[in-house]
Design an enzyme around this catalytic site. Structure first.
Site, mmCIF file in Angstrom:
data_model
loop_
_atom_site.group_PDB
_atom_site.id
_atom_site.type_symbol
_atom_site.label_atom_id
_atom_site.label_comp_id
_atom_site.label_asym_id
_atom_site.label_seq_id
_atom_site.Cartn_x
_atom_site.Cartn_y
_atom_site.Cartn_z
ATOM 1 N N ASP A 189 -79.055 77.266 -15.734
ATOM 2 C CA ASP A 189 -80.303 76.562 -15.387
ATOM 3 C C ASP A 189 -80.142 75.099 -15.838
ATOM 4 O OD1 ASP A 189 -80.406 77.181 -18.184
ATOM 5 O OD2 ASP A 189 -82.541 76.736 -18.194
ATOM 6 N N HIS B 135 -73.372 83.110 -13.196
ATOM 7 C CA HIS B 135 -74.747 82.675 -12.933
ATOM 8 C C HIS B 135 -74.822 81.213 -13.342
ATOM 9 C CE1 HIS B 135 -79.110 82.974 -12.460
ATOM 10 N NE2 HIS B 135 -79.187 82.212 -13.535
ATOM 11 N N ASP C 84 -69.608 91.054 -12.750
ATOM 12 C CA ASP C 84 -69.195 89.711 -12.333
ATOM 13 C C ASP C 84 -69.945 89.349 -11.054
ATOM 14 O OD1 ASP C 84 -68.016 87.296 -11.944
ATOM 15 O OD2 ASP C 84 -66.047 88.077 -11.359
ATOM 16 N N GLU D 189 -74.067 84.810 -17.212
ATOM 17 C CA GLU D 189 -74.422 83.385 -17.210
ATOM 18 C C GLU D 189 -73.383 82.631 -18.043
ATOM 19 O OE1 GLU D 189 -78.580 82.545 -17.899
ATOM 20 O OE2 GLU D 189 -78.320 80.417 -17.495
HETATM 21 O O1 G3I Z 1 -86.109 90.032 -30.891
HETATM 22 C C1 G3I Z 1 -85.519 91.175 -30.285
HETATM 23 C C2 G3I Z 1 -85.293 92.276 -31.320
HETATM 24 O O2 G3I Z 1 -86.517 92.648 -31.874
HETATM 25 C C3 G3I Z 1 -84.552 93.443 -30.679
HETATM 26 O O3 G3I Z 1 -84.176 94.357 -31.672
HETATM 27 C C4 G3I Z 1 -83.304 92.950 -29.976
HETATM 28 C C5 G3I Z 1 -82.528 93.997 -29.266
HETATM 29 O O4 G3I Z 1 -83.087 94.311 -28.033
HETATM 30 O O5 G3I Z 1 -83.654 91.926 -29.038
HETATM 31 C C6 G3I Z 1 -84.192 90.790 -29.678
HETATM 32 O O6 G3I Z 1 -84.340 89.644 -28.874
HETATM 33 C C7 G3I Z 1 -83.288 89.236 -28.048
HETATM 34 C C8 G3I Z 1 -83.036 87.744 -28.253
HETATM 35 O O7 G3I Z 1 -82.139 87.270 -27.298
HETATM 36 C C9 G3I Z 1 -82.510 87.411 -29.631
HETATM 37 O O8 G3I Z 1 -81.134 87.633 -29.718
HETATM 38 C C10 G3I Z 1 -83.728 89.521 -26.626
HETATM 39 O O9 G3I Z 1 -83.784 90.918 -26.402
HETATM 40 C C11 G3I Z 1 -82.777 88.871 -25.653
HETATM 41 O O10 G3I Z 1 -83.328 89.001 -24.352
HETATM 42 C C12 G3I Z 1 -82.594 87.406 -25.989
HETATM 43 O O11 G3I Z 1 -81.658 86.864 -25.113
HETATM 44 C C13 G3I Z 1 -81.690 85.457 -24.977
HETATM 45 C C14 G3I Z 1 -82.057 85.070 -23.540
HETATM 46 O O12 G3I Z 1 -82.002 83.676 -23.390
HETATM 47 C C15 G3I Z 1 -83.444 85.543 -23.141
HETATM 48 O O13 G3I Z 1 -84.419 84.933 -23.920
HETATM 49 C C16 G3I Z 1 -80.305 84.940 -25.277
HETATM 50 O O14 G3I Z 1 -79.994 85.155 -26.653
HETATM 51 C C17 G3I Z 1 -80.218 83.453 -24.966
HETATM 52 O O15 G3I Z 1 -78.886 83.035 -25.096
HETATM 53 C C18 G3I Z 1 -80.693 83.177 -23.544
HETATM 54 O O16 G3I Z 1 -80.705 81.813 -23.348
HETATM 55 C C19 G3I Z 1 -80.909 81.368 -22.011
HETATM 56 C C20 G3I Z 1 -82.103 80.427 -22.036
HETATM 57 O O17 G3I Z 1 -83.255 81.157 -22.369
HETATM 58 C C21 G3I Z 1 -82.266 79.701 -20.708
HETATM 59 N N1 G3I Z 1 -81.034 79.101 -20.319
HETATM 60 C C22 G3I Z 1 -79.932 80.002 -20.204
HETATM 61 C C23 G3I Z 1 -79.651 80.677 -21.531
HETATM 62 C C24 G3I Z 1 -78.452 81.605 -21.458
HETATM 63 O O18 G3I Z 1 -78.684 82.788 -20.801
HETATM 64 O O1 9MR Z 2 -81.486 81.166 -14.121
HETATM 65 C C1 9MR Z 2 -82.236 81.642 -15.217
HETATM 66 C C2 9MR Z 2 -81.336 81.772 -16.415
HETATM 67 O O2 9MR Z 2 -80.861 80.517 -16.804
HETATM 68 C C3 9MR Z 2 -82.046 82.450 -17.559
HETATM 69 O O3 9MR Z 2 -81.141 82.761 -18.577
HETATM 70 C C4 9MR Z 2 -82.712 83.724 -17.082
HETATM 71 C C5 9MR Z 2 -83.554 84.352 -18.169
HETATM 72 O O4 9MR Z 2 -84.519 83.496 -18.612
HETATM 73 O O5 9MR Z 2 -83.542 83.491 -15.968
HETATM 74 C C6 9MR Z 2 -82.862 82.960 -14.860
HETATM 75 O O6 9MR Z 2 -83.767 82.732 -13.834
HETATM 76 C C7 9MR Z 2 -84.271 83.859 -13.169
HETATM 77 C C8 9MR Z 2 -85.701 84.131 -13.623
HETATM 78 O O7 9MR Z 2 -85.763 84.475 -14.968
HETATM 79 C C9 9MR Z 2 -86.331 85.222 -12.782
HETATM 80 N N1 9MR Z 2 -86.245 84.906 -11.387
HETATM 81 C C10 9MR Z 2 -84.879 84.714 -10.916
HETATM 82 C C11 9MR Z 2 -84.233 83.576 -11.676
HETATM 83 C C12 9MR Z 2 -82.828 83.342 -11.175
HETATM 84 O O8 9MR Z 2 -82.042 84.487 -11.205
#
Ligand code: G3I
Ligand code: 9MR
Ligand code: ZN
Length: 572
Positions: free
Chosen positions: A147, A496, A542, A551
């Site tokens: 993103d 991604h 993949d 991603e």
């Molecule tokens: O807090 C819960 C915990 O209570 C639970 O035990 C555990 C296991 O399920 O999950 C914990 O939270 C997780 C969190 O990361 C902390 O590690 C979430 O499930 C998990 O969904 C979350 O993933 C993060 C993801 O964003 C969604 O928020 C990733 O670490 C993080 O790298 C990723 O970052 C994204 C940005 O939001 C947007 N840009 C792209 C980037 C990479 O994907």
């Molecule tokens: O592209 C987005 C990615 O960078 C984030 O890690 C992810 C989770 O927040 O979300 C992706 O965007 C998706 C959105 O959450 C839901 N609609 C589809 C988007 C693209 O796949």
């Protein structure tokens, strides 16, 4: 299936491959097209729950001659090919770093640097401060991932990986990776990080608080950066971002000082202001997306580790910016001493709170403290490698013990199955960073052991364990896949990444680390292919729609860059 590090192995290091069945194995020289009689020692390492198969470790460390090879078995299996040579990780290291150039926001990527991946300038408009009418300019920085958002904690962590790597083993970094600043006499790693630091710098308010992120309200479609015309918003100040910012600006003020003292001074000034804000705002402000907004949250219910890192860095670095930059002047001045005592007290109280309520909230088996949601190992590095030991002996020993005990736990995990420091529950979103962060901790612990304790054998064991983590990422895994684009016969191809999805170029940009297997069932695409029975290492797809397993993001690349640069530090 025989899986190897598809990039290759250093001539003098231990060389391990994995097979899922027993048998007779031999090495084949790809250039000479002949079987070698180099011995391969086979060990039955038992059933690996994360892989879903029995593991036979193949040790072929006797292979030391430079060349390209693969391994074959009497059952007709053949591995991907791999190199053995002293500079085997150099191209990889440079590509992992060049990735950041490809993530640059607000810049035209010219063909002479970007080749076929040249693209137009993006995100030029002003950004709207949430809750006000004001619009401001937030220049530069790296797109976070697939993103185009720019997030402070994510950016600060990526910069920390890179600048700590630079401080700890500067010999790994040159000035010739073909970015616009190459050849300017400043190491390219500093040139690249500066592009992000200037963005970070613009995220700070006058009172020192730092905004959490600048993103559109919802993610844009699969379009090139220049075609993302959604309005950008500057989200509120958070303690997490302010603390990460303070820490990373301190590191910056140290490493840029020889090259650009004015910039170094302004980083220190901004770090100081952020530190003041933190002291005046002792509560965790946390962050949650407001109604209707869905861009990355980077939420964190616990900010003691971030504060600990900020105060550790301030304690180590703070100097009176009103005085001359002369080093001898720095050590003078009682004001600085009293400030330092303040930081020390804050540090101790954050550390104590951290130790008392060790979070583990993301379900991992052991925290590495080297990612965006737990930065405690950064705090350890700040304290341990302070040449002046400003924290005092007691705190120095405490942080050393924290780091070494983590490394010990990681090393111990490599006993059975795949030689990797991972348990099932560690395969969360971004598991390849968990993998790589653990390599970074093992490396850092090896440095500590060598430098201050003279424990060479233990340091070597940690390095060996760190290399095994890298072998996994580069192909020695149950998917038989290399998780870095462009590196390996079976490198993943469909990240991604909005740029790759929309650029009409068949192949992805090289040097991108995939997030990797994720057991959380966190996107619709992967849910079609995995179920609760799927072994953790195989919870990967993949496919560009699987953002939870495929991603790419800045702080995953920077984590692997740290480890890779360490093992390539003498062949620049
Ligand atoms: O807090 C819960 C915990 O209570 C639970 O035990 C555990 C296991 O399920 O999950 C914990 O939270 C997780 C969190 O990361 C902390 O590690 C979430 O499930 C998990 O969904 C979350 O993933 C993060 C993801 O964003 C969604 O928020 C990733 O670490 C993080 O790298 C990723 O970052 C994204 C940005 O939001 C947007 N840009 C792209 C980037 C990479 O994907
Ligand atoms: O592209 C987005 C990615 O960078 C984030 O890690 C992810 C989770 O927040 O979300 C992706 O965007 C998706 C959105 O959450 C839901 N609609 C589809 C988007 C693209 O796949
Ligand atoms: Zn942009």
């Amino acid at each position: 299936m025989i899986v190897v590090n598809e990039t290759g192995y250093l001539p003098d290091s231990e060389k391990i491959a994995v097979s899922d069945e027993n048998g007779e194995f031999c090495i084949v020289d790809d250039n000479e097209r002949k079987k070698l009689d180099t011995p391969i020692a086979v060990t039955d390492a038992g059933y690996d729950e994360t892989a879903g198969h029995r593991v036979y470790r193949l040790d072929f460390s006797d292979l030391k001659d430079i060349g390209i090879y693969h391994i074959e078995s009497d059952k007709g299996e053949a591995s991907a090919s791999f190199k053995v040579e002293p500079g085997v990780y150099k191209t990889l290291k440079n590509a992992l770093q060049k990735f950041f150039y490809f993530q640059r926001c607000g810049m035209t990527l010219e063909e002479r640097y970007a080749g076929p991946f040249k693209r137009d300038i993006c995100h030029q408009g002003l950004s709207h401060i949430v809750g006000s009418e004001e619009k401001i300019s937030i220049p530069k920085g790296w797109h976070d991932a697939g993103d185009y958002g720019r997030y402070v904690s994510a950016g600060a962590v990526a910069v920390a990986h890179m600048l700590y790597a630079y401080e700890l083993f500067p010999e790994a970094f040159g000035d010739d990776i073909n970015i616009p600043e190459s050849g300017n006499g400043v190491p390219d790693i500093l040139n690249e990080c500066r592009y992000e630091l200037e963005f970070l710098s613009s995220m700070q308010d006058e009172d020192g608080g730092v905004h959490h992120k600048v993103t559109s309200w919802t993610f844009c479609g699969f379009v090139m950066p220049k075609d993302d015309d959604k309005e950008m918003f500057v989200f509120p100040v958070t303690s997490l971002s302010t603390a990460d910012f303070a820490a990373v600006m301190c590191i910056a003020s140290r490493v840029y000082e020889p090259y650009d003292p004015d910039f170094a001074r302004s980083c220190m000034h901004q770090a100081y202001l952020a530190g003041q804000w933190l002291m005046e705002h002792p509560e965790n402000t946390d962050f949650h997306d407001p109604e209707g907004c869905n861009t990355g949250e980077y939420t964190d219910p616990f900010d003691k580790d971030e504060r600990m890192w900020a105060y550790a860095e301030l304690m180590r670095t703070d100097y009176d910016i009103r005085q001359d930059m002369d080093r001898s002047m720095r050590t003078a001045g009682s004001k600085r001493e009293s400030r330092q005592e303040g930081y020390r007290q804050e540090f101790v109280s954050a550390l104590t709170a951290y130790e008392e309520s060790h979070p583990h909230y993301d379900g991992r088996s052991v925290d590495d403290g080297f990612g965006w949601n737990d930065v405690s190992s950064f705090a350890a590095i700040a304290v341990i490698f302070d040449p002046d030991k400003r924290s005092g002996e007691e705190l120095h020993d405490r942080m050393t013990a924290m780091l070494i005990s983590r490394a010990d736990e990681f090393a111990a995990m490599q006993e059975g199955g795949y030689p990797i420091s991972m348990k099932k529950e560690d395969f969360i979103w971004g598991s390849n960073m968990v993998m790589s962060n653990r390599a970074d901790i093992l490396i850092t612990a090896a440095l500590v052991l060598r430098q201050s304790m003279g424990a060479d054998d233990r340091a070597k064991a940690y390095e060996k364990a760190a290399l095994n983590q890298i072998h996994y990422i580069l192909g020695m895994n149950a998917m038989d896949i290399s998780y870095v684009t462009g590196f390996g016969d079976n490198a993943f191809k469909d990240p991604h990444n909005r740029v790759t999805i929309s650029d009409d170029i068949e192949r992805p940009i090289p040097g991108e680390l995939s997030g990797g297997p994720c057991i959380l069932f966190a996107d619709e695409e992967i849910k079609k292919y995995i179920n609760a029975e799927t072994p953790a290492q195989r919870c990967y797809l993949d496919h560009h729609l699987s953002y939870s397993s495929n991603e790419i993001t800045i702080y995953w690349n920077s984590s692997l860059l740290f480890a890779t640069a360490y093992f390539d530090r003498s062949t620049r």
